[in-house]
Design a protein around this motif. Structure first.
Motif, short mmCIF file in Angstrom:
data_model
loop_
_atom_site.label_atom_id
_atom_site.label_comp_id
_atom_site.label_asym_id
_atom_site.label_seq_id
_atom_site.Cartn_x
_atom_site.Cartn_y
_atom_site.Cartn_z
N HIS A 1 -6.74 0.72 3.00
CA HIS A 1 -6.87 0.34 1.74
C HIS A 1 -7.67 -0.75 1.36
CE1 HIS A 1 -3.43 3.18 1.15
NE2 HIS A 1 -3.01 2.71 2.18
N ILE B 1 -2.45 -9.59 9.04
CA ILE B 1 -3.20 -8.39 9.03
C ILE B 1 -3.59 -7.84 7.77
CG2 ILE B 1 -2.33 -5.95 9.83
CD1 ILE B 1 -2.05 -7.63 11.91
N VAL B 2 -4.65 -7.34 7.73
CA VAL B 2 -5.25 -6.90 6.54
C VAL B 2 -5.07 -5.12 6.83
CG1 VAL B 2 -7.21 -6.46 5.10
CG2 VAL B 2 -6.85 -8.73 6.05
N ALA B 3 -4.54 -4.49 5.83
CA ALA B 3 -4.41 -3.00 5.97
C ALA B 3 -5.76 -2.36 5.29
CB ALA B 3 -3.28 -2.44 5.16
N THR C 1 0.77 -1.21 -0.14
CA THR C 1 0.00 -0.07 -0.11
C THR C 1 0.98 1.37 0.07
OG1 THR C 1 -0.14 0.05 2.41
CG2 THR C 1 -1.60 -1.29 1.41
N PRO C 2 0.09 2.50 -0.35
CA PRO C 2 1.08 3.45 -0.20
C PRO C 2 1.77 3.87 1.02
CG PRO C 2 -1.05 4.04 -1.32
CD PRO C 2 -1.10 2.73 -0.74
N GLY C 3 1.30 3.26 2.04
CA GLY C 3 1.92 3.57 3.68
C GLY C 3 3.00 2.51 3.77
N ASN C 4 3.29 1.89 2.71
CA ASN C 4 4.48 0.64 2.87
C ASN C 4 4.39 -0.22 3.68
OD1 ASN C 4 6.09 2.27 0.97
ND2 ASN C 4 6.87 3.59 2.85
N ARG C 5 3.10 -0.85 3.69
CA ARG C 5 2.54 -1.91 4.28
C ARG C 5 2.01 -2.96 3.30
NH1 ARG C 5 0.55 2.55 7.49
NH2 ARG C 5 1.86 2.87 9.05
N PRO C 6 2.20 -4.07 3.61
CA PRO C 6 1.37 -5.16 2.85
C PRO C 6 -0.02 -5.12 3.03
CG PRO C 6 3.17 -6.17 4.24
CD PRO C 6 3.01 -4.82 4.57
N LEU C 7 -0.59 -5.29 1.99
CA LEU C 7 -2.18 -4.93 2.09
C LEU C 7 -2.80 -6.23 2.90
CD1 LEU C 7 -4.89 -3.59 0.86
CD2 LEU C 7 -4.62 -5.07 -1.04
#
Lengths: 276, 183
Positions: free
Chosen positions: A192, A187-189, A172-178
């Motif tokens: 997004h 974990i689900v971000a 994601t744009p926050g540099n975390r995996p979706l």
């Protein structure tokens, strides 16, 4: 007009939730005063179209276009002419003027909420989160040993707790995996969530636990050794639907993913741009 | 175009006769990071006379994109994020609309406003003419996780816009508590 006597298509999923058109659309057809209109039929000064109108077939002689405003039409109008589009300056510039009320169209079937269900299993196989639970913070699945994802652009991949990855990660744009693992939990971000189409969480025989931002939590019944249960997640517009899915038999991860239609997409490592 | 300081207000409809809708745009600049990065989320809360949210459905953000009455809608176009408000369609029971930005509380290092270099909110006409702008002072908001940026409120028959910039160290949970929202 002949009636449509063809049988219902059960093989097309999107037709199963068909909703009846609102009466306001169908009603005026019977009351329509528009005759079959031969070329000589005198046209009213402001023709009232209430049925299907394909526009282009109308001859200039039969329907002189009114100079001031287009004909009011409550039916389907595919006509490119008859002054159809011609947006006014105000309607084109005002985005707020065309804001609809919150859509009340087809709604998914009623389902229990995270507040109603303490354990997903044979008695309560499905629950649905609300739009806030589906979009704030993280959806945490504890006890999962593997997770798979499919994004809205059909990028698919999977990851196991011990780091074995297949397919393509979605960052994601926050540099975390979706969808990923962090400190032993899947974990689900949710920031997004609208990039996510569906996901799958596989455990190792212990119950899975699901936790939300609002401290709501529930577990997933692990099934029995002969019929293990996995947790599937599906996004329907802005809400997440979670479902306990029992398997026919114990299967290796690849087979489970295949059974649920997760085909890992080929991952291409991003290459740094070359300097000249 | 007027620039406001925290606490100041602007008479939107009184000074712009015929104004029936506005675009509220949010912009920010975050120091890039290779690791997990702060992600800001704008949200509008439609409040009653008591200053609390009328209901949980009276929120507008990226996953609840239109208010029940259709008067407030989420869009993401020119600015980082944008919320459109049709003043003429706002129900009478709505006394004000509060605009926040919160740091998404992802468990993987959600962060705070420290890496946010600048943030602003502006009000424009539907055709993009900027009416008023508020550059949020961030010096004292670095450790906070949510900001009440501004509010659009009724004043007799008019609508006014007030710049605020009030920080919440408790983030979205603090907003939910103050505005009686179940999130």
């Amino acid at each position: 007009m002949p009636r449509n006597t063809s049988p219902e298509r059960a093989d097309l999923v999107f037709l199963r939730r068909r909703v009846k058109p609102r009466a306001v659309v169908a009603e005026p057809v019977a009351a329509s005063a528009v005759p079959p209109a031969p070329a000589a039929a005198p046209a009213p000064s402001v023709p009232a179209s209430t049925g299907l109108d394909l526009g282009g077939s109308r001859s200039a002689a039969a329907a002189p276009a009114p100079a001031s405003r287009p004909a009011p039409s409550v039916g389907l109008d595919l006509g490119g002419g008859s002054g159809a589009a011609a947006p006014t300056a105000s309607s084109a510039s005002s985005s707020a003027a065309s804001v609809p009320t919150r859509p009340r169209g087809p709604q998914p079937f009623p389902a229990p909420t995270a507040h109603d269900v303490r354990e997903l299993g044979p008695d309560d196989p499905v629950l649905r989160l609300d739009t806030r639970q589906s979009a704030i913070g993280s959806l945490i699945v504890s006890g999962a040993t593997a997770a798979a994802w499919e994004s809205t652009d059909l990028v698919t991949g999977s990851l196991t707790l011990d780091g074995a990855a297949q397919g393509t990660p979605v960052v994601t744009p926050g540099n975390r995996p979706l969808v990923g693992f962090d400190e032993g939990d899947a974990i689900v971000a949710l920031r997004h969530v609208r990039s996510l189409r569906r996901a799958l969480f596989v455990g190792s025989g212990a119950p899975l636990g699901v936790q939300l931002f609002d401290d709501e939590s529930f577990t997933v019944h692990p099934g029995d050794p002969a019929h293990p249960v996995v947790l599937s997640l599906l996004r329907i517009d802005g809400v997440l639907e979670l479902r306990a899915e029992p398997l026919e038999e114990p299967l290796p991860l690849e087979a489970v993913l295949r059974q649920f239609g997760f085909v890992p997409t080929t991952s291409v490592a991003p290459r740094r741009s070359r300097t000249i | 175009m007027a620039s406001l300081v925290a606490g100041a207000n602007a008479a939107l409809t009184a000074e712009n006769p015929g104004l029936t809708s506005v675009m509220v745009g949010f912009s920010w600049d975050i120091i890039p990071s290779r690791g997990p990065q702060t992600e800001l989320v704008p949200i509008a809360v439609l409040c009653g006379d008591d200053g609390k949210a009328l209901s949980d459905d009276h929120l507008v953000f990226f996953n609840q994109i239109v208010s029940d009455d259709g008067s407030v809608s989420f869009a993401s176009e020119a600015d980082d994020e944008e919320i459109d408000v049709d003043l003429s369609r706002i129900p009478a029971e709505v006394a004000k609309i509060a605009f926040f930005v919160y740091v998404d509380p992802d468990v993987r290092g959600p962060g705070d406003f420290s890496p946010v270099r600048s943030a602003s909110v502006k009000v424009s006409t539907p055709d993009g003419r900027e009416l008023v702008r508020f550059d949020v002072p961030l010096a004292e908001a670095r450790s906070t996780r949510a900001l009440l940026l501004a509010e659009l409120y009724r004043h007799r028959d008019d609508w006014k816009f007030r710049a605020l910039g009030q920080g919440y160290s408790s983030g979205l949970a603090g907003i939910a508590s103050d505005f009686r929202i179940d999130v």
